[in-house]
Design a protein around this motif. Structure first.
Motif, PDB file in Angstrom:
ATOM      1  N   ARG A 147       8.238   6.373  16.786  1.00 47.70           N
ATOM      2  CA  ARG A 147       7.258   6.439  15.683  1.00 47.70           C
ATOM      3  C   ARG A 147       6.051   5.529  15.896  1.00 47.70           C
ATOM      4  NH1 ARG A 147       8.636   4.659  11.158  1.00 47.70           N
ATOM      5  NH2 ARG A 147      10.620   3.721  11.707  1.00 47.70           N
ATOM      6  N   ILE A 148       5.975   4.872  17.065  1.00 46.91           N
ATOM      7  CA  ILE A 148       4.777   4.071  17.362  1.00 46.91           C
ATOM      8  C   ILE A 148       4.130   4.633  18.623  1.00 46.91           C
ATOM      9  CG2 ILE A 148       3.834   1.802  17.961  1.00 46.91           C
ATOM     10  CD1 ILE A 148       6.089   0.509  16.454  1.00 46.91           C
ATOM     11  N   THR A 149       2.921   5.123  18.471  1.00 48.68           N
ATOM     12  CA  THR A 149       2.168   5.622  19.619  1.00 48.68           C
ATOM     13  C   THR A 149       1.260   4.499  20.102  1.00 48.68           C
ATOM     14  OG1 THR A 149       2.178   7.800  18.590  1.00 48.68           O
ATOM     15  CG2 THR A 149       0.610   7.455  20.390  1.00 48.68           C
ATOM     16  N   GLU A 167       3.492   6.846  -0.724  1.00 45.77           N
ATOM     17  CA  GLU A 167       3.370   7.605   0.531  1.00 45.77           C
ATOM     18  C   GLU A 167       4.144   6.912   1.631  1.00 45.77           C
ATOM     19  OE1 GLU A 167      -0.381   8.861   1.968  1.00 45.77           O
ATOM     20  OE2 GLU A 167      -1.177   9.186  -0.040  1.00 45.77           O
ATOM     21  N   ALA A 168       5.467   7.032   1.541  1.00 44.36           N
ATOM     22  CA  ALA A 168       6.282   6.384   2.556  1.00 44.36           C
ATOM     23  C   ALA A 168       6.011   7.001   3.926  1.00 44.36           C
ATOM     24  CB  ALA A 168       7.742   6.503   2.204  1.00 44.36           C
ATOM     25  N   SER A 176       9.570   6.299   7.413  1.00 43.89           N
ATOM     26  CA  SER A 176       8.913   7.606   7.566  1.00 43.89           C
ATOM     27  C   SER A 176       7.473   7.487   8.027  1.00 43.89           C
ATOM     28  CB  SER A 176       8.937   8.368   6.237  1.00 43.89           C
ATOM     29  OG  SER A 176      10.249   8.478   5.769  1.00 43.89           O
ATOM     30  N   ALA A 177       6.997   6.276   8.220  1.00 43.25           N
ATOM     31  CA  ALA A 177       5.587   6.099   8.611  1.00 43.25           C
ATOM     32  C   ALA A 177       5.379   6.443  10.084  1.00 43.25           C
ATOM     33  CB  ALA A 177       5.146   4.665   8.356  1.00 43.25           C
ATOM     34  N   PHE A 202       0.850  -1.204   0.000  1.00 43.57           N
ATOM     35  CA  PHE A 202       0.000   0.000   0.000  1.00 43.57           C
ATOM     36  C   PHE A 202       0.878   1.243   0.000  1.00 43.57           C
ATOM     37  CE2 PHE A 202      -1.839   3.513   2.379  1.00 43.57           C
ATOM     38  CZ  PHE A 202      -3.073   3.689   1.767  1.00 43.57           C
ATOM     39  N   ALA A 203       1.908   1.230   0.848  1.00 46.21           N
ATOM     40  CA  ALA A 203       2.784   2.400   0.969  1.00 46.21           C
ATOM     41  C   ALA A 203       3.506   2.671  -0.338  1.00 46.21           C
ATOM     42  CB  ALA A 203       3.786   2.181   2.092  1.00 46.21           C
TER      43      ALA A 203
END
Ligand SMILES: C[S@@+](CC[C@H](N)C(=O)[O-])C[C@H]1O[C@@H](n2cnc3c(N)ncnc32)[C@H](O)[C@@H]1O
Length: 295
Positions: free
Chosen positions: A179-181, A126-127, A151-152, A120-121
């Motif tokens: 980068r992970i909430t 849309e990185a 960059s996700a 998908f990315a």
């Protein structure tokens, strides 16, 4: 089990090959498939050897203490404790994850969701997409996506505090904590903003089938397995919540059981009348991942 079957009595020096063979035969005698591999994994866990060192040291003598430890782990395995809970780890998407009985042991078939998320990315160029992993458990999907899409921005939800603690360990272990909430709550409810991609391996086993599962699977958290009536209740609620949490042009990827295809299509169509709905197949060629692509 008869503990006497794997006793080292009288204690005599045994080589790693002999210990591995004894443990493997004992596991096999208790109908544990892949007994040779499981014996190897248990011994490597105790000795802290990688595969290469294990095979290089097969002629080495194993200490009495390590033999005792190996026998006690084999006893736990014979009592149907999953191997991953004994060793405390499982590989997923080429990464090592900490696992405890608070989380589902990540399955190989779930790697398909990560493949599809990465596709998908790339397709959407849309990185820097935003991704939500719903019911993150150990964090296997969220961490694999974050590692492979530098960059996700990833959000990972679960309603289990204990599971989120393990997901936290794993996001730190793999250097993607920034980068992970992690969010606690019901499915998509904790997300304050819509995302580009929703990924989920929800509980999808029918409640009435739970008592028939292998004892190893029954030792995993019921919350991670029980999908309610026909295993479809959590999937349906997730799809109902999704329209408000998905950006235009976004997609939803959900792991299902192959026989849930028709019902899942119907539920997805009810929420996303104009979306493309497709399925991605697992290694057996069976539909495993529904892909709902909005326009
Ligand atoms: C099948 S496990 C998947 C775990 C992990 N994503 C994986 O693939 O290995 C489902 C997860 O969903 C969580 N869960 C179940 N119901 C939930 C709900 N209503 N809201 C949030 N998380 C939920 C469980 O705690 C469990 O961690």
């Amino acid at each position: 089990m008869g503990g006497d079957e794997i006793q080292n009595d009288p204690p005599i020096p045994l080589t790693l090959r002999q210990v591995a063979l004894r443990i493997s035969e004992t596991l096999e005698g208790h109908s544990i498939s892949d007994s040779t591999l499981e014996a190897e994994v248990l011994l490597r866990h105790i000795l802290r050897y990688d595969r290469a060192r294990f095979y290089a040291c097969l002629g080495e003598t194993v200490s009495a203490q390590n033999i005792e430890c190996a026998l006690s782990l084999a006893e736990r395995r014979i009592s149907h404790e999953p191997l991953a809970y004994i060793t405390g780890q499982r590989e997923f998407y080429g990464l090592d994850f900490c696992v405890t009985p608070a989380v589902l042991i990540p399955r190989q078939e779930t790697e398909l969701l990560v493949d599809e998320a990465l596709r998908f990315a790339v397709e959407d160029s849309e990185a820097n997409i935003s991704v939500a992993d719903i019911g993150t458990g150990s964090g296997a999907i969220a961490v694999s996506v974050a590692v492979n899409l530098p960059s996700a921005q990833v959000y990972a939800t679960d309603c289990s505090t204990e599971a989120l603690e393990i997901a936290n360990l794993n996001r730190c272990k793999h250097g993607v904590a920034d980068r992970i909430t992690l969010l606690k709550g019901d499915l998509l409810a904790p997300l304050s903003l819509p995302v580009d991609l929703i990924v989920s391996n929800p509980p999808y086993i029918s409640s009435d089938l739970l008592p028939q599962l292998a004892p190893e699977v029954r030792s995993e958290p019921p919350l991670a397995l029980d999908g309610g009536n026909e295993g479809l209740e959590v999937i349906n609620r997730l799809l109902e919540q999704a329209p408000a949490k998905l950006n235009a042009g976004g997609s939803i990827l959900i792991e299902i059981s192959p026989e849930q295809t028709a019902a899942t299509t119907e539920m997805a169509r009810a929420q996303f009348p104009n979306a493309d709905i497709a399925y991605s197949a697992d290694l057996l060629g069976l539909p495993r991942c529904v892909i709902v692509s909005t326009k």
